[in-house]
Design a protein around this motif. Sequence first.
Motif, PDB file in Angstrom:
ATOM      1  N   LEU A   1       0.830  -1.210   0.000  1.00 24.82           N
ATOM      2  CA  LEU A   1       0.000   0.000   0.000  1.00 24.82           C
ATOM      3  C   LEU A   1       0.863   1.258   0.000  1.00 24.82           C
ATOM      4  N   PHE A   2       1.964   1.213   0.760  1.00 24.04           N
ATOM      5  CA  PHE A   2       2.886   2.353   0.792  1.00 24.04           C
ATOM      6  C   PHE A   2       3.499   2.578  -0.586  1.00 24.04           C
ATOM      7  N   ASP A   3       3.910   1.482  -1.250  1.00 26.23           N
ATOM      8  CA  ASP A   3       4.508   1.593  -2.578  1.00 26.23           C
ATOM      9  C   ASP A   3       3.518   2.182  -3.580  1.00 26.23           C
ATOM     10  N   LEU A   4       2.250   1.777  -3.487  1.00 23.39           N
ATOM     11  CA  LEU A   4       1.238   2.311  -4.390  1.00 23.39           C
ATOM     12  C   LEU A   4       1.052   3.807  -4.160  1.00 23.39           C
ATOM     13  N   THR A   5       1.023   4.203  -2.892  1.00 22.13           N
ATOM     14  CA  THR A   5       0.884   5.621  -2.552  1.00 22.13           C
ATOM     15  C   THR A   5       2.088   6.417  -3.061  1.00 22.13           C
ATOM     16  N   ALA A   6       3.290   5.874  -2.860  1.00 26.27           N
ATOM     17  CA  ALA A   6       4.505   6.554  -3.320  1.00 26.27           C
ATOM     18  C   ALA A   6       4.542   6.640  -4.842  1.00 26.27           C
ATOM     19  N   THR A   7       4.044   5.608  -5.524  1.00 30.32           N
ATOM     20  CA  THR A   7       4.002   5.621  -6.980  1.00 30.32           C
ATOM     21  C   THR A   7       3.143   6.778  -7.489  1.00 30.32           C
ATOM     22  N   ILE A   8       1.991   6.967  -6.860  1.00 26.11           N
ATOM     23  CA  ILE A   8       1.102   8.073  -7.237  1.00 26.11           C
ATOM     24  C   ILE A   8       1.789   9.402  -6.978  1.00 26.11           C
ATOM     25  N   ASN A   9       2.489   9.480  -5.871  1.00 23.32           N
ATOM     26  CA  ASN A   9       3.200  10.719  -5.514  1.00 23.32           C
ATOM     27  C   ASN A   9       4.290  11.025  -6.544  1.00 23.32           C
ATOM     28  N   PHE A  10       5.066  10.005  -6.906  1.00 24.42           N
ATOM     29  CA  PHE A  10       6.147  10.197  -7.882  1.00 24.42           C
ATOM     30  C   PHE A  10       5.593  10.573  -9.252  1.00 24.42           C
ATOM     31  N   ALA A  11       4.445   9.985  -9.615  1.00 23.41           N
ATOM     32  CA  ALA A  11       3.858  10.254 -10.933  1.00 23.41           C
ATOM     33  C   ALA A  11       3.499  11.724 -11.080  1.00 23.41           C
ATOM     34  N   LYS A  12       3.237  12.376  -9.961  1.00 28.34           N
ATOM     35  CA  LYS A  12       2.915  13.808  -9.994  1.00 28.34           C
ATOM     36  C   LYS A  12       4.027  14.600 -10.663  1.00 28.34           C
ATOM     37  N   ASN A  13       5.269  14.189 -10.454  1.00 33.31           N
ATOM     38  CA  ASN A  13       6.427  14.887 -11.004  1.00 33.31           C
ATOM     39  C   ASN A  13       6.988  14.210 -12.255  1.00 33.31           C
ATOM     40  N   GLY A  14       6.207  13.276 -12.795  1.00 33.17           N
ATOM     41  CA  GLY A  14       6.656  12.601 -14.006  1.00 33.17           C
ATOM     42  C   GLY A  14       7.740  11.578 -13.768  1.00 33.17           C
ATOM     43  N   ASN A  15       7.888  11.111 -12.536  1.00 27.68           N
ATOM     44  CA  ASN A  15       8.917  10.123 -12.203  1.00 27.68           C
ATOM     45  C   ASN A  15       8.284   8.780 -11.882  1.00 27.68           C
ATOM     46  N   PHE A  16       9.109   7.761 -11.765  1.00 23.74           N
ATOM     47  CA  PHE A  16       8.596   6.458 -11.368  1.00 23.74           C
ATOM     48  C   PHE A  16       9.259   6.030 -10.062  1.00 23.74           C
ATOM     49  N   TYR A  17       8.538   5.216  -9.309  1.00 20.98           N
ATOM     50  CA  TYR A  17       9.008   4.737  -8.014  1.00 20.98           C
ATOM     51  C   TYR A  17       9.490   3.305  -8.205  1.00 20.98           C
ATOM     52  N   SER A  18      10.811   3.126  -8.250  1.00 22.72           N
ATOM     53  CA  SER A  18      11.375   1.844  -8.663  1.00 22.72           C
ATOM     54  C   SER A  18      11.085   0.716  -7.676  1.00 22.72           C
ATOM     55  N   ALA A  19      10.898   1.040  -6.377  1.00 22.20           N
ATOM     56  CA  ALA A  19      10.686  -0.019  -5.384  1.00 22.20           C
ATOM     57  C   ALA A  19       9.360  -0.740  -5.581  1.00 22.20           C
ATOM     58  N   ALA A  20       8.440  -0.124  -6.317  1.00 20.29           N
ATOM     59  CA  ALA A  20       7.104  -0.697  -6.448  1.00 20.29           C
ATOM     60  C   ALA A  20       6.992  -1.697  -7.587  1.00 20.29           C
ATOM     61  N   ILE A  21       7.984  -1.753  -8.466  1.00 19.28           N
ATOM     62  CA  ILE A  21       7.832  -2.561  -9.666  1.00 19.28           C
ATOM     63  C   ILE A  21       8.660  -3.841  -9.596  1.00 19.28           C
ATOM     64  N   ASN A  22       8.168  -4.836 -10.283  1.00 17.27           N
ATOM     65  CA  ASN A  22       8.834  -6.133 -10.369  1.00 17.27           C
ATOM     66  C   ASN A  22       9.788  -6.097 -11.566  1.00 17.27           C
ATOM     67  N   THR A  23      11.034  -5.701 -11.311  1.00 19.76           N
ATOM     68  CA  THR A  23      11.987  -5.503 -12.406  1.00 19.76           C
ATOM     69  C   THR A  23      12.312  -6.810 -13.139  1.00 19.76           C
ATOM     70  N   ASP A  24      12.266  -7.950 -12.443  1.00 17.16           N
ATOM     71  CA  ASP A  24      12.529  -9.231 -13.101  1.00 17.16           C
ATOM     72  C   ASP A  24      11.503  -9.483 -14.203  1.00 17.16           C
ATOM     73  N   LYS A  25      10.239  -9.185 -13.888  1.00 23.34           N
ATOM     74  CA  LYS A  25       9.179  -9.395 -14.883  1.00 23.34           C
ATOM     75  C   LYS A  25       9.374  -8.448 -16.066  1.00 23.34           C
ATOM     76  N   ILE A  26       9.746  -7.202 -15.798  1.00 20.93           N
ATOM     77  CA  ILE A  26       9.946  -6.237 -16.880  1.00 20.93           C
ATOM     78  C   ILE A  26      11.102  -6.673 -17.765  1.00 20.93           C
ATOM     79  N   GLU A  27      12.175  -7.169 -17.172  1.00 20.17           N
ATOM     80  CA  GLU A  27      13.325  -7.629 -17.955  1.00 20.17           C
ATOM     81  C   GLU A  27      12.921  -8.755 -18.903  1.00 20.17           C
ATOM     82  N   ARG A  28      12.058  -9.647 -18.431  1.00 23.44           N
ATOM     83  CA  ARG A  28      11.591 -10.735 -19.297  1.00 23.44           C
ATOM     84  C   ARG A  28      10.748 -10.190 -20.447  1.00 23.44           C
TER      85      ARG A  28
END
Length: 222
Positions: free
Chosen positions: A142-169
């Motif tokens: 829930l914290f990661d989702l909230t931080a993601t929304i906060n980061f999106a405000k400035n056009g950035n992404f919150y890396s801790a919220a995403i599954n980078t292994d899945k993205i790499e695949r």
Amino acid sequence: MLTETDPSFLYQEHEYLFHMTNLSKILKPYYEIAEHKGEMPSEDATETALFKRIEILRKQLLNNGRARRSRRSLDFLGSILKFITGVPDHDDLIEIKTILNDIIENNNKQRQINSNFEIMMKTFNIETIKQKVILQELYKELFDLTATINFAKNGNFYSAAINTDKIERILEKEQTSLPVIDILEYADTHVGRLDETFIVIYKYPVIEKKCTTYKVTPLSYR
């Protein structure tokens, strides 16, 4: 005088990644714990603190805890938790809705990044795991989702919220040598909502070529 600088990356098109978090699904363990909370003989202070933190984020994300009844259509968030998110242009909107319909109707998961919490819960043995661990992981989600929304405000992404292994695949077929974090650094991030599912959309450039670049400095003669 030529001075070699950082490389440049050329691209002509974008692709989309969708990170979907279904709150009604991930909050299910929380509701089950809450239902039996009064039956516990003694309360752990850490669990109580986690419980309160989860409740605060849950109420904020679900509009004071009440699930929002709405038409089953994608709603791009204008403001939530006082955070303003990016709004896609018309072409983006058509492309995003087309892909989302394919994900929802045909179960096409090719571009969908699963929630970290949902993946982790599949590895847990619910019979033996301590509820404190569940609460800790749920609060982080829930914290990661909230931080993601906060980061999106400035056009950035919150890396801790995403599954980078899945993205790499997902990005393997694009044969890029760039780390996932570097690619998403240049992505446009939008946050939308479909009923109780929050959808973070990354529009990222598909890199075609890496170029060596130089800075040219004229030198005075005589």
